[in-house]
Design a protein around this motif. Sequence first.
Motif, mmCIF file in Angstrom:
data_model
loop_
_atom_site.group_PDB
_atom_site.id
_atom_site.type_symbol
_atom_site.label_atom_id
_atom_site.label_comp_id
_atom_site.label_asym_id
_atom_site.label_seq_id
_atom_site.Cartn_x
_atom_site.Cartn_y
_atom_site.Cartn_z
ATOM 1 N N THR A 173 0.654 -0.998 -0.159
ATOM 2 C CA THR A 173 -0.005 0.056 0.102
ATOM 3 C C THR A 173 0.828 1.513 -0.100
ATOM 4 O O THR A 173 1.701 1.292 0.857
ATOM 5 C CB THR A 173 -0.980 0.176 1.393
ATOM 6 O OG1 THR A 173 -1.921 -0.976 1.207
ATOM 7 C CG2 THR A 173 -1.671 1.387 1.269
ATOM 8 N N LEU A 174 0.640 2.125 -1.060
ATOM 9 C CA LEU A 174 1.141 3.331 -1.107
ATOM 10 C C LEU A 174 0.518 4.340 -0.334
ATOM 11 O O LEU A 174 -0.932 4.809 -0.732
ATOM 12 C CB LEU A 174 1.630 3.658 -2.627
ATOM 13 C CG LEU A 174 2.060 4.965 -2.820
ATOM 14 C CD1 LEU A 174 3.271 5.231 -2.112
ATOM 15 C CD2 LEU A 174 2.126 5.450 -4.416
ATOM 16 N N VAL A 175 1.096 4.953 0.736
ATOM 17 C CA VAL A 175 0.278 6.122 1.391
ATOM 18 C C VAL A 175 0.819 7.433 1.148
ATOM 19 O O VAL A 175 1.853 7.654 1.042
ATOM 20 C CB VAL A 175 0.544 5.730 2.947
ATOM 21 C CG1 VAL A 175 -0.269 6.830 3.918
ATOM 22 C CG2 VAL A 175 -0.037 4.465 3.332
ATOM 23 N N LEU A 176 -0.349 8.279 0.944
ATOM 24 C CA LEU A 176 0.138 9.660 0.472
ATOM 25 C C LEU A 176 -0.596 10.842 1.136
ATOM 26 O O LEU A 176 -1.910 10.460 1.484
ATOM 27 C CB LEU A 176 -0.125 9.776 -1.191
ATOM 28 C CG LEU A 176 0.446 8.999 -2.094
ATOM 29 C CD1 LEU A 176 -0.035 9.113 -3.285
ATOM 30 C CD2 LEU A 176 1.931 9.001 -2.034
ATOM 31 N N PRO A 177 0.005 11.793 1.373
ATOM 32 C CA PRO A 177 -0.867 12.865 2.058
ATOM 33 C C PRO A 177 -1.479 13.732 1.415
ATOM 34 O O PRO A 177 -1.037 14.398 0.193
ATOM 35 C CB PRO A 177 0.359 13.763 2.815
ATOM 36 C CG PRO A 177 1.452 13.577 1.957
ATOM 37 C CD PRO A 177 1.328 12.068 1.326
ATOM 38 N N VAL A 178 -2.609 14.266 1.698
ATOM 39 C CA VAL A 178 -3.647 14.984 0.850
ATOM 40 C C VAL A 178 -2.890 16.310 0.556
ATOM 41 O O VAL A 178 -2.307 16.907 1.742
ATOM 42 C CB VAL A 178 -5.233 15.125 1.374
ATOM 43 C CG1 VAL A 178 -5.230 15.684 2.342
ATOM 44 C CG2 VAL A 178 -5.813 15.467 0.319
ATOM 45 N N THR A 221 -8.985 12.745 -0.209
ATOM 46 C CA THR A 221 -8.786 11.647 0.484
ATOM 47 C C THR A 221 -9.528 10.253 0.049
ATOM 48 O O THR A 221 -10.685 10.520 -0.751
ATOM 49 C CB THR A 221 -8.658 11.437 1.984
ATOM 50 O OG1 THR A 221 -10.209 12.013 2.263
ATOM 51 C CG2 THR A 221 -8.060 12.713 2.443
ATOM 52 N N GLY A 222 -8.781 9.067 0.282
ATOM 53 C CA GLY A 222 -9.725 8.112 -0.165
ATOM 54 C C GLY A 222 -8.771 6.876 -0.768
ATOM 55 O O GLY A 222 -7.633 6.912 -0.671
ATOM 56 N N ASP A 223 -9.345 5.794 -1.150
ATOM 57 C CA ASP A 223 -8.529 4.571 -1.704
ATOM 58 C C ASP A 223 -8.649 4.457 -2.955
ATOM 59 O O ASP A 223 -9.694 4.498 -3.589
ATOM 60 C CB ASP A 223 -9.209 3.199 -1.042
ATOM 61 C CG ASP A 223 -9.095 3.291 0.612
ATOM 62 O OD1 ASP A 223 -8.028 3.877 1.181
ATOM 63 O OD2 ASP A 223 -10.004 3.028 1.168
ATOM 64 N N PHE A 224 -7.377 3.976 -3.765
ATOM 65 C CA PHE A 224 -7.454 3.892 -5.052
ATOM 66 C C PHE A 224 -6.579 2.939 -5.320
ATOM 67 O O PHE A 224 -6.098 1.990 -4.547
ATOM 68 C CB PHE A 224 -6.614 5.119 -5.727
ATOM 69 C CG PHE A 224 -7.409 6.620 -5.381
ATOM 70 C CD1 PHE A 224 -8.422 7.020 -6.137
ATOM 71 C CD2 PHE A 224 -6.777 7.331 -4.204
ATOM 72 C CE1 PHE A 224 -8.874 8.252 -5.607
ATOM 73 C CE2 PHE A 224 -7.429 8.367 -3.965
ATOM 74 C CZ PHE A 224 -8.697 8.868 -4.517
ATOM 75 N N VAL A 225 -6.404 2.349 -6.490
ATOM 76 C CA VAL A 225 -5.450 1.327 -7.045
ATOM 77 C C VAL A 225 -4.500 1.759 -8.125
ATOM 78 O O VAL A 225 -4.502 2.611 -8.679
ATOM 79 C CB VAL A 225 -6.338 0.213 -7.648
ATOM 80 C CG1 VAL A 225 -7.387 -0.403 -6.664
ATOM 81 C CG2 VAL A 225 -7.241 0.659 -8.873
ATOM 82 N N PHE A 241 -0.738 -2.563 -6.663
ATOM 83 C CA PHE A 241 -0.549 -1.926 -5.256
ATOM 84 C C PHE A 241 -1.707 -0.999 -5.044
ATOM 85 O O PHE A 241 -2.667 -0.616 -5.980
ATOM 86 C CB PHE A 241 0.605 -0.789 -5.255
ATOM 87 C CG PHE A 241 0.930 0.092 -6.320
ATOM 88 C CD1 PHE A 241 0.356 1.265 -5.827
ATOM 89 C CD2 PHE A 241 1.346 -0.291 -7.492
ATOM 90 C CE1 PHE A 241 0.412 2.428 -6.953
ATOM 91 C CE2 PHE A 241 1.368 0.751 -8.217
ATOM 92 C CZ PHE A 241 0.996 2.138 -8.102
ATOM 93 N N ASN A 242 -1.950 -0.857 -3.672
ATOM 94 C CA ASN A 242 -3.111 -0.079 -3.252
ATOM 95 C C ASN A 242 -2.555 1.476 -2.974
ATOM 96 O O ASN A 242 -1.404 1.456 -2.605
ATOM 97 C CB ASN A 242 -3.979 -0.548 -2.034
ATOM 98 C CG ASN A 242 -4.517 -2.028 -2.228
ATOM 99 O OD1 ASN A 242 -5.007 -2.131 -3.179
ATOM 100 N ND2 ASN A 242 -4.057 -2.880 -1.487
ATOM 101 N N VAL A 243 -3.443 2.473 -3.123
ATOM 102 C CA VAL A 243 -2.881 3.577 -2.886
ATOM 103 C C VAL A 243 -4.112 4.205 -1.758
ATOM 104 O O VAL A 243 -5.334 4.003 -1.875
ATOM 105 C CB VAL A 243 -3.125 4.623 -4.149
ATOM 106 C CG1 VAL A 243 -2.740 5.946 -3.670
ATOM 107 C CG2 VAL A 243 -1.949 3.970 -5.209
ATOM 108 N N LYS A 244 -3.515 4.956 -0.603
ATOM 109 C CA LYS A 244 -4.076 5.510 0.325
ATOM 110 C C LYS A 244 -3.902 7.038 0.588
ATOM 111 O O LYS A 244 -2.851 7.184 0.825
ATOM 112 C CB LYS A 244 -4.277 4.621 1.490
ATOM 113 C CG LYS A 244 -5.337 4.925 2.661
ATOM 114 C CD LYS A 244 -5.065 4.071 3.929
ATOM 115 C CE LYS A 244 -6.226 4.414 5.001
ATOM 116 N NZ LYS A 244 -7.430 4.070 4.500
ATOM 117 N N VAL A 245 -4.789 7.934 0.244
ATOM 118 C CA VAL A 245 -4.494 8.954 0.385
ATOM 119 C C VAL A 245 -5.319 9.581 1.792
ATOM 120 O O VAL A 245 -6.423 9.337 1.938
ATOM 121 C CB VAL A 245 -4.989 10.236 -0.649
ATOM 122 C CG1 VAL A 245 -4.764 11.539 -0.375
ATOM 123 C CG2 VAL A 245 -4.496 9.779 -2.208
ATOM 124 N N VAL A 246 -4.263 10.268 2.732
ATOM 125 C CA VAL A 246 -4.877 10.468 3.998
ATOM 126 C C VAL A 246 -4.233 11.758 4.267
ATOM 127 O O VAL A 246 -3.579 12.486 3.726
ATOM 128 C CB VAL A 246 -4.096 9.630 4.992
ATOM 129 C CG1 VAL A 246 -4.654 7.859 4.599
ATOM 130 C CG2 VAL A 246 -2.735 9.785 5.007
#
Length: 290
Positions: A173-178, A221-225, A241-246
């Motif tokens: 999972t790739l986590v990114l800041p909004v 924000t949200g979940d992407f692929v 991979f999953n992408v999660k923007v937080v």
Amino acid sequence: MGQQLHRAPMRRLRRAALVATMGALVLLAGCSAQTQDEWKNLAMPDPATEQAVHTFELWRWSWVAAMITGVIVWGLIGWVVVRYRRKHDDEIPVQTRYNLPLEIFYTIAPIVMVVVFFYHTVNVQNIVLDDTDQDQTIEVVGQQWSWTFNYRLDGSTDGPVVWTSGTGSQIPTLVLPVDQTIQFNLTSPDVIHNFGIPAFLMKMDVIPGRTNHYEVTPTTTGDFVGKCYELCGTYHSRMLFNVKVVEQAEYEQYLSDLEDQGNYSEEPLLGGNFVNEQAGLDDHSEEEAE
């Protein structure tokens, strides 16, 4: 009798149009909400970054231009068919050759269209590939057959990292800041891959021996692929991979958690544990077969 023969093609045309319309309605009725949104966006997902908006606008207005051109061409075809149709069996339509104004028009018009498309495409390309003062830097490593994400600490470009990596049995999972500008530095230790996230409307080759890069600024924000868009070997289809923007606070907590887990390094990790967990793929393959 002659009028009935002329009406028959029109009836068949109307019948074909009705069947096509009904078929399209049936297909749309069976689509998911996400798919319907993409059809509303002309087969594009909703743009989720500042840069993606420019790509989306180029795509949308290209469709508008194409549809206007299509309507004009179809209209001219229909007009010619009706206006110059044979009215009597022994009639020979007027033959026209060497119409210089018409030949100049259908030569110049496509050239003008190509130049306009080229101009706007280059502008959008310059925008999405523009280098700015990024807030975060992530070293993305594509390896056969998964991804490793190295997060530079404190927003630095060459400092220590915390990392997470996919394996044969786990999609990373790739986590990114909004609302933060993130630069992806793309490298590979083996073959060519391609790093892309559909909702960001951007992808780029990951090439051994060089570092490609681009920036994104997530706006929601949200979940992407995400996935690899380059055929890279036997298990290419598993390079997901999953992408999660937080929010920023959650992003900082995520990096802290990775450091507490021991996923800390002075240099980016250039490959994960995929090869060491080949059995994970075999287990998945058996489960899918069952």
